[in-house]
Enzyme design. Structure first.
Site, mmCIF file in Angstrom:
data_model
loop_
_atom_site.group_PDB
_atom_site.id
_atom_site.type_symbol
_atom_site.label_atom_id
_atom_site.label_comp_id
_atom_site.label_asym_id
_atom_site.label_seq_id
_atom_site.Cartn_x
_atom_site.Cartn_y
_atom_site.Cartn_z
ATOM 1 N N ASP A 1 24.214 -55.491 21.214
ATOM 2 C CA ASP A 1 25.291 -54.792 20.523
ATOM 3 C C ASP A 1 26.613 -55.040 21.245
ATOM 4 O OD1 ASP A 1 23.552 -53.729 18.610
ATOM 5 O OD2 ASP A 1 23.009 -52.073 19.954
ATOM 6 N N HIS B 1 24.857 -61.172 17.317
ATOM 7 C CA HIS B 1 24.714 -59.723 17.237
ATOM 8 C C HIS B 1 23.256 -59.289 17.131
ATOM 9 C CE1 HIS B 1 26.677 -55.940 17.174
ATOM 10 N NE2 HIS B 1 27.799 -56.358 16.602
#
Length: 438
Positions: A413, A409
């Site tokens: 995104d 992450h």
């Protein structure tokens, strides 16, 4: 006069610092040729045969089978110039590049592994060796009252520590030379317990209440460390989608029907992945924590999970973005064969930038893969099975597969990860979508 040379465990590359001795290929007293493999070791990456850069008589070995040695630890000592090495037949003569120089790449990596490794074992020959190097014993058998023959200091110490009278031994080496194996056999005989009466023989001991202990080392240990580090450092997330793979399987069948090398499903999925990574390069990257930077990588070095008798390994297909399905199929087959034979080079198992994990071969539908550190993503593929599916407004039986993407992450995104996975699913459902990017 012969010169005793010490050969140390060399740096096998790719950051490896130790190796476990699996099998000795020579014994003390053997004559070895330059570049002859002398020991088989297992690193955290692969099984490797280590060749010795010296030719002569083996005077000592260091380390028993099953023990681990650090890089730079002594492996063997060789009396160079102690014998005249027999010339190999012309059909088996080594190539010119086998010069024996230490910097030469070792057998087991950095070379062509499509050919089987040579294991030429040259048996001992008669030679005159000056002390303190091991020398042949007199031809007349040694009696307990006679002198102790000239032998290796290592063998002499082993006998002294174990209480073995060397004068009582008949050596199995050339002209009666006492070898380490002779002393070890004598020690085993001394330590052998008296056979118990049949009625007193106890049944095999059961595993203790504390459970069986299995060393976490070698490939298993390396995998454990890498996965633990991945979980410690990478904030991973997983998204997944079901896809109708009916058209992809039909396209594969059509490709294979025209003849030529067969195209695998894994190769088609790999080609889809490289096209998807070209659209979403964030997922072909790594994080440099020290510099606090995301590094986007220019080439796709595609790893794929392969199950072997030694455990799970991840061979890497270099520059996968430049390969077509036929080339990918051939490379997957080549690397899988080497993996199952335990002949993968360390370089074949490192440097990956993205991993494709086909866990469907185990008969499961889905998974949440752990990222192969230091990569940024892994695509998991479940089994392709017949399921009820709404197709063109009608309920039909279609071939359905679950795709899961685990991603770092920090590099992107959910929108980027979702876009990548959706593009992969679209190509699976309609291979014509892929044609637009070729």
């Amino acid at each position: 006069m012969p010169q005793v040379m010490e050969f140390k465990l060399p740096d096998l590359g790719e950051g490896l610092t130790e190796a476990e001795i699996v099998r000795w290929l020579v014994a003390v007293g053997d004559v070895v040729a330059i570049d002859q493999p002398v020991v088989e070791v297992e690193t955290a990456k692969a099984m490797v045969e280590v060749p010795c850069p010296y030719g002569g008589v083996v005077t000592a070995r260091f380390g028993e089978e099953g023990t681990e040695l650090p890089v730079g630890a002594p492996l063997i000592t060789v009396a160079v110039g102690a014998v005249s090495l027999p010339e190999a037949p012309a059909a088996q003569a080594p190539e010119a590049e086998g010069s024996g120089n230490v910097p030469r790449p070792l057998i087991g990596y950095g070379e062509d592994h499509s050919r089987p490794a040579r294991r030429r074992r040259v048996r001992p020959v008669t030679a005159a060796v000056s002390a303190p190097v091991a020398a042949p014993a007199p031809a007349v058998p040694v009696t307990p009252a006679g002198p102790v023959p000239v032998i290796s200091p290592l063998v002499r110490k082993l006998a002294k520590d174990g209480g073995v009278d060397l004068r009582a031994l008949q050596g199995s080496g050339p002209e009666g030379l006492i070898l380490r194996a002779d002393v070890e056999a004598a020690l085993a005989a001394l330590r052998a317990p008296e056979p118990a009466p049949a009625a007193a023989v106890a049944p095999p001991a059961a595993v203790s209440a504390q459970g069986e202990r299995i060393p976490l080392k070698g490939v298993r240990g390396a995998v454990a460390e890498k996965l633990s580090r991945s979980r410690r450092e990478i904030p991973e997330a997983t998204c997944w989608v079901d896809a109708d793979a009916t058209e992809l399987m039909a396209a594969r069948a059509a490709m294979n029907a025209v003849g030529g090398p067969k195209i695998s499903v894994l190769a088609l999925l790999a080609r889809i992945c490289t096209a998807a990574l070209a659209r979403y390069p964030e997922l072909n990257s790594t994080v440099d924590l020290a510099a606090k930077e995301i590094v986007r990588l220019p080439s796709v070095h595609l790893g794929f999970a392969a199950q072997t008798e030694r455990g799970l390994v991840v061979p890497v297909v270099r520059d996968a973005q430049h390969r077509n399905p036929e080339s990918l199929s051939a490379e997957f087959a080549r690397l899988t064969e080497l993996a199952r034979a335990g002949k993968l080079a360390p370089a074949d198992l490192t440097g990956g930038t993205f991993t494709l994990n086909n866990y469907g071969v185990f008969g499961v539908d889905g998974s949440t893969p752990i990222i192969n550190h230091p990569e940024a993503a892994m695509l998991g593929v479940g089994r392709i099975i017949d399921k009820p599916w709404v197709h063109e407004g009608q309920l039909a039986v279609r071939k359905v597969v679950q795709l899961s993407l685990t991603f770092d992450h920090r590099v992107c995104d959910g929108g980027t990860a979702g876009g990548f996975l959706r593009y992969v699913a679209d190509c699976v459902e309609s291979p014509a979508v892929l044609l637009r990017s070729l």
